[in-house]
Design a protein around this motif. Structure first.
Motif, PDB file in Angstrom:
ATOM      1  N   SER A  63       0.829  -1.214   0.000  1.00 42.13           N
ATOM      2  CA  SER A  63       0.000   0.000   0.000  1.00 42.13           C
ATOM      3  C   SER A  63       0.859   1.258   0.000  1.00 42.13           C
ATOM      4  O   SER A  63       0.499   2.262  -0.638  1.00 42.13           O
ATOM      5  CB  SER A  63      -0.939  -0.007   1.220  1.00 42.13           C
ATOM      6  N   SER A  67       0.739   3.890  -3.100  1.00 42.36           N
ATOM      7  CA  SER A  67       0.333   5.290  -2.915  1.00 42.36           C
ATOM      8  C   SER A  67       1.146   6.251  -3.782  1.00 42.36           C
ATOM      9  O   SER A  67       0.743   7.401  -3.954  1.00 42.36           O
ATOM     10  CB  SER A  67       0.461   5.680  -1.438  1.00 42.36           C
ATOM     11  N   SER A 309      -4.828   4.410  -1.408  1.00 39.85           N
ATOM     12  CA  SER A 309      -3.692   4.102  -0.535  1.00 39.85           C
ATOM     13  C   SER A 309      -3.139   5.375   0.103  1.00 39.85           C
ATOM     14  O   SER A 309      -2.761   5.370   1.280  1.00 39.85           O
ATOM     15  CB  SER A 309      -2.597   3.389  -1.328  1.00 39.85           C
TER      16      SER A 309
END
Length: 334
Positions: A63, A67, A309
């Motif tokens: 994650s 992002s 994210s």
């Protein structure tokens, strides 16, 4: 003549009957217990670390990596495109629904979280001092909402808050006929789906669900306070509210810190109650949409997993900042 024992020269000269092939398993057997003692503990605890690495650590690291990318999962991992901090800048600067969801989240965390402790503390003190042998039964009843399914609770309250046939509206409108205080209650049914009432409905459900949990936490801490302190205070003429103020509250400071920390983390991650009560939409004008709901919608409705994210990690930073502030306010001091 009696048989003589073989001399040293004779013994050393006698060829050994043990072949190298037979000696190898013996050496392996002698080494295996050492290997078992060395590696057996790691073998027994390895399932936890394997499961944590696959279902905990890998999603966490992925994650963070995600992002900083734009990604359409339907196109596979090869479609990931590095965009640096663009997702974070978009969320902080241009995503108005994120700003709205953060406001709703903070509002719900305060309005539903603070009354939990303001009610749970004196309630636990009352249980501790007054109920006697009935205490465990009453505490169990108050604890039931916490262990009940969140979805079931939300569905029941969505029926109770129904505009036309809900019990809540029936009770409020009936109180309008009371003398003196009747003006305080509505004369007609409230539409709890309107933006002005949605957050209040969600806050009440969250408060109702967790006030018993906090009361149990405080009661468990109160049971560790020596009775001698209360007996001495009673002899000195201290009333119950004075004992609560000067004995119970100071000694409950570590538990208050712990309970408030759990409330901060839970309320800033609020998802199930507003999702069910608003039908997954956040209500009219997104009045009940929380940051967790916005993150879910960004990922699984819009398909923008990179921005989702980034929202997750911004929410993590918000929770960390709130926990740090709580530690400064209520944490242990020497």
């Amino acid at each position: 003549m009696p048989n003589r024992r073989p001399t040293m020269h004779a013994r050393t000269a006698t060829p050994s009957t043990e072949t190298p092939a037979a000696a190898a398993p013996a050496r392996a057997r002698s080494a295996r217990p050492w290997l078992n003692r060395r590696w057996a503990p790691y073998v027994f605890i390895s399932p936890f670390f394997i499961l944590f690495a696959v279902f905990g650590l890998f999603p966490l690291l992925f994650s963070i990596y995600l992002s900083f990318h734009r990604w359409d999962p339907a196109e596979g991992l090869a479609a990931m495109r590095f965009v640096a901090f663009e997702n974070y800048l978009y969320v902080l600067r241009d995503d108005e629904w994120f700003h709205k969801s953060i406001y709703n989240t903070l509002w719900l965390a305060l309005v539903s979280g603070l009354p939990q402790h303001l009610v749970a503390l004196p309630l636990a003190f009352f249980f501790h001092r007054a109920l006697g042998r009935w205490r465990n039964a009453v505490v169990g009843i108050y604890f039931l909402p916490f262990i009940t399914s969140t979805v079931a609770i939300s569905l029941v309250f969505s029926t109770l808050f129904s505009r036309d046939f809900g019990v809540v509206n029936a009770a409020l409108t009936s109180m309008n006929q009371l003398p003196v205080v009747g003006w305080f209650f509505p004369a007609k049914n409230i539409d709890w789906g309107q933006p002005g009432y949605t957050k209040w409905m969600i806050a009440f459900v969250v408060w109702w669900r967790y006030v018993g949990w906090n009361a149990v936490l405080y009661l468990s801490a109160m049971q560790t306070i020596p009775r001698d302190l209360y007996e001495a205070a009673t002899i000195d003429g201290a009333k119950p509210w004075q004992q609560f103020r000067w004995i119970t509250l100071p000694l409950l400071r570590p538990m208050i810190f712990f309970a408030v920390t759990l409330t901060i983390i839970g309320n800033l991650q609020l998802f199930e109650e507003p999702f069910i009560l608003t039908g997954g939409t956040g209500g009219i004008g997104q009045a009940g949409k929380t940051a967790a709901m916005h993150m879910y919608g960004t990922a699984f409705v819009d398909g923008d997993f990179g921005t989702a994210s980034a929202i997750a990690w911004l929410l993590f930073l918000l929770i960390g900042a709130a926990t740090w502030a709580n530690n400064r306010l209520l944490g242990r001091r020497d």
